[in-house]
Design an enzyme around this catalytic site. Sequence first.
Site, short mmCIF file in Angstrom:
data_model
loop_
_atom_site.label_atom_id
_atom_site.label_comp_id
_atom_site.label_asym_id
_atom_site.label_seq_id
_atom_site.Cartn_x
_atom_site.Cartn_y
_atom_site.Cartn_z
N THR A 4 -5.61 -6.96 10.60
CA THR A 4 -5.82 -5.65 9.97
C THR A 4 -5.16 -4.54 10.79
O THR A 4 -4.50 -3.66 10.24
CB THR A 4 -7.34 -5.37 9.87
OG1 THR A 4 -7.97 -6.47 9.22
CG2 THR A 4 -7.60 -4.09 9.10
N TYR A 27 -12.48 -1.17 -3.81
CA TYR A 27 -13.01 -1.40 -2.45
C TYR A 27 -14.53 -1.23 -2.39
O TYR A 27 -15.07 -0.94 -1.31
CB TYR A 27 -12.34 -0.44 -1.47
CG TYR A 27 -10.95 -0.87 -1.03
CD1 TYR A 27 -10.77 -2.02 -0.25
CD2 TYR A 27 -9.82 -0.15 -1.37
CE1 TYR A 27 -9.51 -2.42 0.17
CE2 TYR A 27 -8.55 -0.55 -0.96
CZ TYR A 27 -8.41 -1.68 -0.18
OH TYR A 27 -7.16 -2.09 0.23
N LYS A 32 0.82 -1.22 0.00
CA LYS A 32 0.00 0.00 0.00
C LYS A 32 0.86 1.27 0.00
O LYS A 32 2.07 1.22 0.28
CB LYS A 32 -0.92 -0.03 1.23
CG LYS A 32 -1.97 -1.14 1.18
CD LYS A 32 -2.90 -1.04 2.38
CE LYS A 32 -4.01 -2.07 2.32
NZ LYS A 32 -4.95 -1.92 3.47
N HIS A 55 -2.16 -5.37 1.49
CA HIS A 55 -3.52 -5.90 1.24
C HIS A 55 -3.40 -7.35 0.80
O HIS A 55 -2.45 -7.71 0.11
CB HIS A 55 -4.21 -5.09 0.12
CG HIS A 55 -5.44 -5.77 -0.41
ND1 HIS A 55 -6.67 -5.61 0.17
CD2 HIS A 55 -5.61 -6.64 -1.44
CE1 HIS A 55 -7.56 -6.37 -0.49
NE2 HIS A 55 -6.93 -6.99 -1.47
N ASN A 76 -1.79 0.15 6.91
CA ASN A 76 -1.30 -1.13 7.44
C ASN A 76 -0.45 -1.91 6.44
O ASN A 76 -0.36 -3.13 6.50
CB ASN A 76 -2.47 -1.96 7.97
CG ASN A 76 -3.54 -2.19 6.92
OD1 ASN A 76 -3.37 -1.81 5.77
ND2 ASN A 76 -4.62 -2.83 7.31
N ARG A 107 -2.57 -14.13 3.92
CA ARG A 107 -3.26 -13.47 5.04
C ARG A 107 -2.50 -13.74 6.35
O ARG A 107 -2.36 -12.86 7.19
CB ARG A 107 -4.71 -13.96 5.18
CG ARG A 107 -5.60 -13.71 3.99
CD ARG A 107 -6.20 -12.35 3.91
NE ARG A 107 -6.94 -11.94 5.07
CZ ARG A 107 -7.57 -10.75 5.16
NH1 ARG A 107 -7.51 -9.88 4.13
NH2 ARG A 107 -8.22 -10.41 6.23
N GLU A 148 -9.78 -9.92 -7.86
CA GLU A 148 -8.78 -8.86 -7.66
C GLU A 148 -7.59 -9.02 -8.61
O GLU A 148 -7.04 -8.03 -9.09
CB GLU A 148 -8.34 -8.85 -6.20
CG GLU A 148 -9.46 -8.39 -5.28
CD GLU A 148 -9.13 -8.39 -3.80
OE1 GLU A 148 -9.99 -7.94 -3.01
OE2 GLU A 148 -8.01 -8.82 -3.41
P1 IDP Z 1 -8.21 -6.47 5.66
O1 IDP Z 1 -7.40 -5.55 4.76
O2 IDP Z 1 -7.39 -7.03 6.79
O3 IDP Z 1 -8.95 -7.54 4.87
P2 IDP Z 1 -10.78 -5.04 5.97
O4 IDP Z 1 -11.63 -5.06 7.20
O5 IDP Z 1 -11.27 -5.77 4.76
O6 IDP Z 1 -9.30 -5.56 6.39
O7 IDP Z 1 -10.54 -3.51 5.63
C1 IDP Z 1 -9.92 -3.15 4.40
C2 IDP Z 1 -8.93 -2.05 4.67
O8 IDP Z 1 -9.64 -0.90 5.13
C3 IDP Z 1 -7.92 -2.32 5.79
O9 IDP Z 1 -6.81 -3.09 5.36
C4 IDP Z 1 -7.51 -0.92 6.19
O10 IDP Z 1 -6.56 -0.35 5.28
C5 IDP Z 1 -8.84 -0.16 6.05
N1 IDP Z 1 -9.56 -0.08 7.33
C6 IDP Z 1 -10.18 -1.08 8.00
N2 IDP Z 1 -10.73 -0.65 9.14
C7 IDP Z 1 -10.44 0.68 9.20
C8 IDP Z 1 -10.76 1.71 10.17
O11 IDP Z 1 -11.41 1.48 11.19
N3 IDP Z 1 -10.29 2.95 9.87
C9 IDP Z 1 -9.58 3.25 8.73
N4 IDP Z 1 -9.28 2.31 7.81
C10 IDP Z 1 -9.70 1.05 8.05
#
Ligand code: IDP
Length: 138
Positions: free
Chosen positions: A91, A49, A9, A115, A112, A85, A126
């Site tokens: 996350t 997304y 990212k 992805h 984070n 994963r 994807e």
């Molecule tokens: P994942 O990437 O671990 O599958 P998801 O819940 O699918 O997690 O969320 C997608 C992405 O959205 C996360 O990787 C993160 O970058 C962002 N995200 C998730 N929760 C939050 C939040 O509470 N605040 C801001 N960004 C978030």
Amino acid sequence: MNQTFAMIKPDAVERGLTGKIINRIEEAGFTIVAMKKVQLSLQDAQNFYAVHKERPFFGELTQFMSRSPIVALVLQKDNAYSAWRDLMGATNPTEAADGTIRKEFGQSIGENATHGSDSEENAIAEISFFFSQFEINR
Ligand code: IDP
């Protein structure tokens, strides 16, 4: 399905962590079968997304993902999506296990570092969002 989609990212690319993360991917036994660096438009990020469009962080997430380039990859390994994963970790980097990429390189729940597809079905979708069949080395 032995392939999954992964992204480095904007936060990690900006901080010069691309090589370190690719190193972690290869050391964990994944084969990189496709890779490119691209910058998403806001519309691209919204399309990618779309599943999260009702979530409160959708605006923040799509702004972040389109602010600078990302590195898109197709990774190959047995049980690819779950193996990737596992290597990424939770996350939220503060909840990610020791030794995971998000624990080491993630800065916040939003920024984070990486992805990964969360199912085989999403991996297929994807991969084809980013790559044509001619860009994937078999
Ligand atoms: P994942 O990437 O671990 O599958 P998801 O819940 O699918 O997690 O969320 C997608 C992405 O959205 C996360 O990787 C993160 O970058 C962002 N995200 C998730 N929760 C939050 C939040 O509470 N605040 C801001 N960004 C978030």
